[in-house]
Design an enzyme around this catalytic site. Sequence first.
Site, PDB file in Angstrom:
ATOM      1  N   GLN A   1     -33.245  -1.664 148.588  1.00  0.00           N
ATOM      2  CA  GLN A   1     -32.010  -1.492 149.359  1.00  0.00           C
ATOM      3  C   GLN A   1     -32.400  -1.472 150.841  1.00  0.00           C
ATOM      4  OE1 GLN A   1     -28.832  -0.869 147.235  1.00  0.00           O
ATOM      5  NE2 GLN A   1     -30.425  -1.979 146.131  1.00  0.00           N
TER       6      GLN A   1
ATOM      7  N   GLY B   1     -20.347   3.181 147.457  1.00  0.00           N
ATOM      8  CA  GLY B   1     -21.531   2.470 147.020  1.00  0.00           C
ATOM      9  C   GLY B   1     -22.069   1.495 148.050  1.00  0.00           C
ATOM     10  N   HIS B   2     -23.195   0.887 147.712  1.00  0.00           N
ATOM     11  CA  HIS B   2     -23.848  -0.020 148.652  1.00  0.00           C
ATOM     12  C   HIS B   2     -23.024  -1.285 148.883  1.00  0.00           C
ATOM     13  CE1 HIS B   2     -26.325  -1.893 145.076  1.00  0.00           C
ATOM     14  NE2 HIS B   2     -25.046  -2.142 144.984  1.00  0.00           N
ATOM     15  N   ASN B   3     -23.148  -1.798 150.103  1.00  0.00           N
ATOM     16  CA  ASN B   3     -22.503  -3.050 150.529  1.00  0.00           C
ATOM     17  C   ASN B   3     -20.981  -2.958 150.624  1.00  0.00           C
ATOM     18  OD1 ASN B   3     -25.094  -4.114 150.335  1.00  0.00           O
ATOM     19  ND2 ASN B   3     -24.728  -5.043 148.345  1.00  0.00           N
TER      20      ASN B   3
END
Length: 355
Positions: free
Chosen positions: A216, A257-259
């Site tokens: 990540q 969450g990511h992105n």
Amino acid sequence: MAQPIFFKTPPSSTLAEIAALTKAHLVDPARGAQQIKGLASLDEAGPMHLVFFDNLKYADQLAATKAGACLVSQRFEAQVPKGVAVLRAARPFHAFVQIAREWHADALRPQSWFGTEGIAPSAIIDPTAHLEDGVIVDPLVVIGPRVEIGAGTIIGAGAVIGADVKIGRDCNVGAKTTIQFALIGNNVLIHTGCNIGQDGYGFIFFSSEGHIKVPQTGRVLIQNNVEVGAASTIDRGSLRDTVIGEGTKIDNQVQIGHNVTIGRHCLLAAQIGLAGSLTIGDNVALGAKVGINNHLTIGDGAQVTAMSAVKDDIPPNGRWGGHFAKPTKQWFREIIAVERLVRDNAADAKGEGKE
């Protein structure tokens, strides 16, 4: 607000002064010199308190209130008890909040819990970090290498700021918050116990080697005037950044969450879960405990009812709800149809065996 012991006691004001500040109309000008010393709810107010009324649900409380004065619209002013001064306002709650912001400015954003001025002796700050004048750092804070923090920002006790993080001016970072891999704008309020910039949930699942972790390597970008509620978590991106748009307000215990990209001036209520790689437009409102699947797009101005589960894209200005979420009109029609079917089946069952 009978015992506001944790905040400064507001100065006494006359009804004439309150009317001038809120642009309300004092129905009985002869009461202009009457003193008000605080704000209260209808059921707890005394003769020195100001209250407001704009919801018939609380009509009984209005009828019994002992307040000194009441902000109320013209529609309801006849219901205010005799003896309570009437301040007629087009938007009573807005006028009440205007007074509250004036009298209780110290409650609008956290201050140092310990009355710290400057940097507490127990704080650990890397020599390469740069803090502008006017930054307050409470006890037991740890600030890493090359961190930059703007003037007027307060870092709460026990917070940890990782290497290379940039925090703008007039921000608040709550106690025991951790921030890493993040760039934060001006006037951002991060409440206690938040975690920002940690790994996203990225794996190749169920491979022959088990669950393989995906690096990540993105960041978290939080734009100006954002508020992040207590114990919320914002994962950094994997390839692209996780972005929180200007003016967005996030409640407590929200997971991002990511992105994920969240637009400007959005509202996210408590315990929302946003899966990775979502795109949320501007002025979107999500109710409490909404869950949204990954790789979806929520259009500008959309609203999602509390406790809904979203598995499909939502168009701009859509009003969706349910499990799984769909346009609310369709959802309501389906609920009514199911209820009717249950009633009909129950009636048929009662009639079985009768001639």
